[in-house]
Design a protein around this motif. Structure first.
Motif: not given
Length: 353
Positions: A20-26, A87-101
């Motif tokens: 899953l992409s980062r956008h889908q995880i969010l 979230f349990n997705h091994t390939k994505v360690s962290s999500l960096e959010l934009d100012q608007k998010m």
């Protein structure tokens, strides 16, 4: 055949889930049906959300004794765990959010009670970031420039040491919902700061404080004390040495001839006016406090020495004039003349009677 299709279907689902992409995880963790940014993470539980706080002081601009304040540029970091964001997705360690998010994520309502004015840096964009880790840990950081009040004690000025507290509190959530803790490693970072009149010791005092409002409850509170020690080099060169020289200069009149009245008067009056002007210049850089400061005692002693040297000349001048006044001794002729005048008036009075 059916078994092979089932196996392929399960592998496809597992692969698609791990990719899953980062956008889908969010979209998944921020689903409005499961996540509400208006509610704290442990709002329904019996324990508060622990928020770990760290302050990184980038610069201290100035300390203003007149307004009792100081300006500081800090990076304010907060870290907490929100189990709703796991979230349990091994390939994505962290999500960096934009100012608007960031507006879609719950953040603590921390504030600085002693703040007079503050701004978040917005060049070139608002200096805020938020990271979400796999275990639900949220890291929130912002860069703030603040002007904080500091109740300075100036009795020992200019040999004083000032302690300026920085307090962090929760505004709307009581300790039943949010509790603040200092970060385990280096809760407050202070780089080498160069100030015109102060130097900062290497040690800082970080503690937890009590903030209780009787009508509302007890709120989380953290305290760090910034200790400033004043540099005395400027005051030695600009105040102490010149005032000592002025006092010594006033003593020069003791060696001036006593008959040189204009020179001694000019020297005494000039030193008195100079000390008065210097004392006034020192007071302009300080607030109008009701207690006596160390610099006031110094200036008063110097002015007393200068003024007493001027009074000494006046006293000596009066004594010298008394000693130099001629003593009138009547001569024998004057005494005989007085006797003849006395006899003449006595004879006239006798003939009248």
């Amino acid at each position: 055949m059916i078994l092979m299709v089932a196996i392929l279907y399960m592998q496809f689902n597992s692969c698609s889930g791990s990719e899953l992409s980062r956008h889908q995880i969010l979209d998944k963790i921020l689903n409005s049906s499961t996540y509400d940014p208006m509610i704290s993470p442990n709002y329904e539980d019996d324990f508060p959300t622990n928020v770990s706080i760290q302050l990184v002081i980038k610069n201290i601009h100035s300390l203003d004794e007149i307004n009792m304040e100081f300006s500081v540029d800090v990076i304010f970091r907060q870290r907490w765990v929100d189990k709703r964001l796991v979230f349990n997705h091994t390939k994505v360690s962290s999500l960096e959010l934009d100012q608007k998010m960031i507006e879609k994520i719950w953040v603590p309502d921390s504030f600085f009670p002693k703040e007079k004015s503050a701004t978040i840096h917005e060049i070139t964009v608002p200096n805020r970031l938020l990271h979400i880790f796999k275990n639900g840990t949220v890291f929130y950081s912002m860069r703030i420039e603040m002007t904080l009040s500091c109740a300075m004690v100036l009795q020992n000025y200019p040999l004083d040491k000032q302690v300026c507290p920085v307090t962090i509190e929760s505004y709307s959530y009581s300790k039943e919902n949010i509790d603040f803790l200092w970060a385990d490693s280096t809760p407050v970072k202070v780089p080498t700061v160069s100030l015109p009149q102060f130097k900062m010791p290497d040690t800082l005092k970080t503690t937890a404080c009590q903030t209780e409002y009787y009508d509302v409850g007890e709120f989380a509170c953290l305290l760090v004390e910034l200790k400033f020690e004043r540099n005395t080099g400027y005051y030695i060169a600009q105040i102490f040495i010149p005032s000592i020289l002025i006092v010594v200069l006033s003593w020069v009149s003791f060696w001036v001839d006593i008959d040189a009245i204009p020179a001694r008067v000019s020297l005494g009056v000039l030193t008195v006016l100079t000390m008065t002007t210097q004392s006034s210049g020192v007071r302009t850089a300080l607030p109008q406090v009701s207690y006596i400061k160390a610099i006031d005692v110094w200036m008063a002693v110097c002015l007393t020495f200068v003024f007493m040297s001027l009074l000494e000349f006046a006293y000596v001048n009066v004594l010298s004039r008394r000693k130099s006044r001629p003593i009138h001794n009547p001569s024998e002729t004057e005494m005989a003349l007085k006797k003849d005048v006395g006899k003449y008036y006595s004879t006239k009075i006798a003939e009248t009677y």
